[in-house]
Scaffold this motif. Structure first.
Motif, mmCIF file in Angstrom:
data_model
loop_
_atom_site.group_PDB
_atom_site.id
_atom_site.type_symbol
_atom_site.label_atom_id
_atom_site.label_comp_id
_atom_site.label_asym_id
_atom_site.label_seq_id
_atom_site.Cartn_x
_atom_site.Cartn_y
_atom_site.Cartn_z
ATOM 1 N N UNK A 43 0.804 -1.257 -0.026
ATOM 2 C CA UNK A 43 -0.228 0.014 -0.022
ATOM 3 C C UNK A 43 1.027 1.398 -0.080
ATOM 4 N N UNK A 46 2.144 4.879 0.659
ATOM 5 C CA UNK A 46 2.130 5.393 1.898
ATOM 6 C C UNK A 46 0.877 6.530 1.978
ATOM 7 N N UNK A 47 1.160 7.282 0.894
ATOM 8 C CA UNK A 47 -0.121 8.207 0.731
ATOM 9 C C UNK A 47 -0.616 7.976 -0.661
ATOM 10 N N UNK A 48 -1.935 7.631 -0.525
ATOM 11 C CA UNK A 48 -2.354 7.014 -1.932
ATOM 12 C C UNK A 48 -2.302 7.685 -3.154
ATOM 13 N N UNK A 68 6.905 10.960 5.270
ATOM 14 C CA UNK A 68 6.298 10.938 3.914
ATOM 15 C C UNK A 68 5.358 12.159 3.641
ATOM 16 N N UNK A 126 -3.947 15.570 -2.255
ATOM 17 C CA UNK A 126 -4.869 14.367 -2.518
ATOM 18 C C UNK A 126 -6.493 14.812 -2.550
ATOM 19 N N UNK A 142 0.855 3.513 8.597
ATOM 20 C CA UNK A 142 1.299 4.185 7.863
ATOM 21 C C UNK A 142 -0.001 4.785 6.785
ATOM 22 N N UNK A 143 -0.617 3.863 6.481
ATOM 23 C CA UNK A 143 -1.889 3.907 5.338
ATOM 24 C C UNK A 143 -2.755 5.147 5.874
ATOM 25 N N UNK A 158 -1.958 7.676 7.480
ATOM 26 C CA UNK A 158 -1.685 9.062 7.326
ATOM 27 C C UNK A 158 -2.504 10.157 6.768
#
Ligand code: HEM
Ligand SMILES: [Cu+2]
Lengths: 645, 192
Positions: free
Chosen positions: A633, A635-637, B8, B14, B159-160, B162
């Motif tokens: 996955x 870390x930041x999609x 990260x 987003x 971490x998903x 975040x």
């Protein structure tokens, strides 16, 4: 034939079983708590139409009263009970009917219903997105809208009746519980319903804006977006900026109404008794309300014009005239709509200088509006016009926008407005320019995108009849109101029998009522056509209108994620109709020049788009075949991650 | 649950983040509406001021600290330090609850002075409307924080998450900024 049908339906049924197995869809997740934007569009459409129909029926009742103020209709007592003793409408209830009619049609049908339906349907599909940025918030958006509807309708059943201060709910009528029956609990429910409604609208708007800015497919630059999307996007921004201050106004109103504050109240005497409230200011409410109220009329109108652009260009088989001008005029109208609100307040005794300033800004709206009208006419000019039902309704929109919009300029000039304010002239103006024209756009859009929504065509012949009867009816109902208004007939009066200057118009009132009742009945043709076609209409091909935009490249049968596998890539603007030298009179947005050179025959049935990209979660099938190692996955999609959960 | 060892950052906004910013814009417009109403009535003859109990300023400090604790929690996640994550979230949550309790105490002090929401004292009425609506939003934030704290305590954050924590942070810091604006605005109007 029968055998053939059987096999088709059994294979569809088989597919459904299969997919149910995969997504674990139940009736509830599929139809009620759906997070699929296409289903949500249908939910908005049906809720909007049903509440709109109720709102129109209300107007039938009060039109009856206006035409025959002295007649008693026993059936009214049967349906309305104590609100029509001996078949005569109660004056308080007359006000409640007018209020609810306006509220339902302006907010529920033409804001929630219109934007909710077409933004949900068109934004993802025309932009090549799998769904909205947040399908979950999108679902909530409908549910808030729906519960708002329930609360609003519930107010018909409370002891003191629904709100009765007009759709603008001016205080003090709306702020003093004892002022009239409709100022009681009905008013509280009205405010509650509106707050729920606004929350729903805002959740939608957040999603629409984000989806447009962030989720467009490859090649879909802003200046390649269909005008419908441009309009819906702009309207979402308008809503985001103008609805919250209106909520502020409603919250203060609720405090005044139920909690004893005096934001809007001062120096009020009831039966000679002074009320304790001092220092409040009604004008404050007017300013806060119209700061929403005026943008609101464009929140209604711009999507209507956006839809009209799509319909006119597609069915005239011509590129829209002046695409860029159209985009800029949408933005221009949106901007100007924020600086004209006080033209609703010319009679409040405002400083004449301020009045002139608002007259000037109001007249500015003429420029972008006229540009749009000319562009529609130039698009039609020498077009290969297909006068089918969607096209007829689109031309209807343009016609009503002219006949209703021109009188806006009379009203926009302060000295002219002062005698015309609160007369039937205003009623004629806003019904033609906003009411009828947006309803026509909604009808046109429904006829046009029905195959996209339900995979079937609506009946053309019934559509024709529906159009002509409604077109003639609406003109006969609303155009005469201009004359009544010039004659000084005020709006929101229960009966016009007392004064000679109003009773002289009684014959016209009877005429209007009869035409209105006929026109309302005509809508049953649409209702029949709609539901009949939903189940038994002619099955639609994928691209029934030979249109260029992306929504027609997705399969007829709805898929979660819109396109099987990969997404179409966009190579051109959305209006390549009748392009000289092209092999067909339309080139879809996903066809590249290389495709044309290679001899791709996109106008044939069941053509699959050639250039596609894979930029979202793999579809169901791909997931199954991929090796079963867990995918790391990110870390930041990535930017376009889809939350299909 | 794998934990990355360095911070990260997302190269582009987003969509969910944009959504949260737009939500904050809508909230800002709501309070802009109230502010303009306030300013319209501020200059009327009827207007009179009142002392804002100092506890509201103390609460301001509490909320600032809460935001800071939240930022620590986010750093904890980014650096893979679960202890910091848990501590930060718990502190932020408790300070949020303390803020709400402090507000209630502040309102009670007003009531004891005979300053009620109802009536013709506009400055006071507005004060209740502003602080009350802010508290309502903050209550939602506390529920959200409680949810994340609960997950953190059960080691169910990776971490998903975040992005989720970032959105929560935007909301929480947003309420902080809103509060500072409100208290400064209200106080200045009492002074001037
Ligand atoms: C084209 C330029 C337009 C101008 C200059 C204009 C001007 C005005 C003015 C001055 C009024 C106030 C009349 C009064 O109450 O005395 C008014 C009322 C109204 N207009 Fe327009 N208008 C225009 C277009 C539109 C459009 C496009 C819509 C809707 C899509 C619209 C919807 C309304 C509504 C709903 C009202 C009535 C509000 C009420 O009092 O209940 N107008 N218009
Ligand atoms: Cu206006």
């Amino acid at each position: 034939m029968a055998v053939h049908d059987l096999t088709v339906s059994s294979s569809i049924a088989g597919h459904e079983v299969h997919s149910e197995h995969h997504h674990k869809e139940t009736f509830w997740t599929k139809y009620i708590f759906s997070q699929d934007h296409k289903t949500i569009a249908k939910q908005f459409l049906l809720t909007g139409f049903i509440s709109g129909f109720i709102g129109i029926l209300l107007s039938g009742i009060f039109r009856l009263q206006l035409a025959f103020p002295d007649t008693s209709f026993t059936f009214l007592e049967t349906i309305l009970g104590k609100w029509a003793p001996e078949g005569r409408l109660d004056p308080n209830f007359y006000m409640a009917l007018v209020t609810m009619h306006g509220t339902i049609l302006v907010f529920w049908l033409l804001t929630g219903g219109l934007s909710g339906t077409f933004a949900n349907l068109l934004i993802p599909l025309q932009l090549g997105a799998r769904d909205m940025a947040s399908p979950f918030i999108n679902m909530l958006s409908f549910h808030f809208f729906f519960w708002g509807t329930v609360v609003l309708m519930a107010s018909f059943f409370v002891e003191s009746g629904p709100a009765a201060a007009g759709w603008t709910v001016y205080p003090p009528l709306s702020a003093l519980p004892k002022a009239m029956p409709g100022s009681g609990l009905g008013m509280v429910l009205w405010i509650a319903a509106l707050v729920l409604f606004v929350v729903g609208v805002l959740m939608g708007a957040l999603n629409y804006i984000t989806t447009v800015l962030n989720m467009r497919t490859q090649g879909m630059s802003l200046m390649r977006m269909p005008l419908a999307v441009w309009a819906l996007f702009t309207v979402a921004v308008l809503g985001l900026l103008s609805f919250p201050p209106a909520v502020a106004a409603f919250i203060l109103l609720l405090f005044d109404h139920s909690l004893g504050t005096s934001f809007y109240l001062s120096d009020i005497y009831i039966a000679g008794q002074a009320l304790p409230q001092q220092g409040g200011n009604v004008l404050l409410y007017l300013h806060l309300f119209w700061f929403l109220g005026h943008p609101e009329v464009y929140i209604v109108l711009l999507p209507a014009l956006g839809i009209t652009s799509e319909l006119i260009s597609t069915h005239a088989r011509k590129p829209i005239f002046g695409y860029r001008v159209m985009v800029y005029s949408i933005l221009g109208i949106a901007f100007v709509s924020f600086i004209v609100w006080a033209h609703h307040m010319f009679v409040t005794g405002m400083n004449p200088l301020l009045g002139s300033i608002f007259t000037a800004t109001t007249l500015l709206v003429a420029i972008p509006s006229a540009m749009k009208i000319f562009n529609y006419i130039f698009t039609l000019w020498k077009g290969n016009i297909h006068l089918n039902t969607p096209m007829l309704f689109a031309i209807g929109v343009v016609s009503f926008f002219i006949s209703g919009g021109l009188t806006g300029f009379f009203l926009g000039v302060a000295p002219v407005d002062i005698p015309l304010h609160n007369t039937y002239f205003v009623v004629g103006h806003f019904h033609l320019v906003m009411g009828v024209s947006a309803v026509f756009a909604m009808f046109g859009g429904t006829y046009h995108w029905f195959p996209r929504l339900w995979g079937r065509m609506m009946n053309e012949r019934l559509g024709y009849i529906h159009f002509w009867l409604t077109f003639i009816g609406a003109n006969l109902v609303f155009f005469p109101m201009y004359y009544m208004g010039l004659g000084g007939v005020p709006r929101r009066y229960y009966a016009f029998t007392e004064f000679s200057f109003t009773s002289g118009w009684q014959d016209l009132n009877v005429f209007i009522t009869i035409v209105a009742l006929v026109t309302i009945s005509v809508q049953l043709i649409f209702v029949y056509n709609f539901f009949h076609s939903m189940f038994w209409g002619k099955p639609a091909p994928r691209n029934p209108w030979k249109a260029t935009t992306l929504e027609w490249s997705a399969p007829v049968k709805h898929l979660h994620g819109n396109w099987p596998g990969k997404l179409p890539v966009v190579h051109r603007w959305p209006y390549d109709y009748s392009k000289p030298g092209a092999p067909a009179d339309y080139i879809p947005q996903y066809i590249s020049d290389e495709d044309i050179a290679r001899g791709v025959r996109w106008w044939e049935e069941d053509f699959e788009p050639l250039t596609v990209i894979d930029r979202e979660e793999p579809s169901e099938g791909e997931k199954v075949t991929s090796p079963s190692t867990p995918v790391p996955v990110p870390a930041i999609s990535p930017n376009q991650k889809l939350d299909m959960a | 649950m794998a934990f990355a060892m360095k911070p990260v950052s997302s190269p582009r906004l987003h969509p969910k983040e944009l959504l949260m910013w737009l939500y904050l814009a809508a909230t800002a417009m709501l309070f802009a509406g109230f502010t303009s109403a306030y300013l319209v009535q501020r200059f009327h003859d009827f207007w009179k001021g009142f002392e804002i109990p100092p506890i509201f300023w103390a609460n301001t400090g509490v909320l600032l600290l809460s935001s800071y604790a939240y930022a620590r929690a986010q750093r904890g996640l980014a650096f893979g330090n679960y202890r910091h994550l848990q501590l930060g979230l718990m502190t932020a949550l408790s300070l949020g609850v303390i803020f709400l309790l402090g507000q209630v105490i502040g309102w009670q002090m007003l009531i004891r002075q005979g300053l009620f929401l109802a009536g013709n004292h506009k400055a006071v009425s507005y004060f209740y409307v502003f602080t009350g609506l802010h508290a309502l939003h903050l209550g939602v934030g506390v529920v959200g924080l409680a949810y994340w704290t609960f997950r953190a305590l059960r080691y169910r954050i990776s971490i998903k998450d975040s992005l989720g924590l970032k959105l929560m942070g935007l909301f929480w810091h947003g309420l902080d900024v809103l509060w500072i604006y409100l208290i400064v605005f209200l106080q200045l109007n009492q002074l001037l």
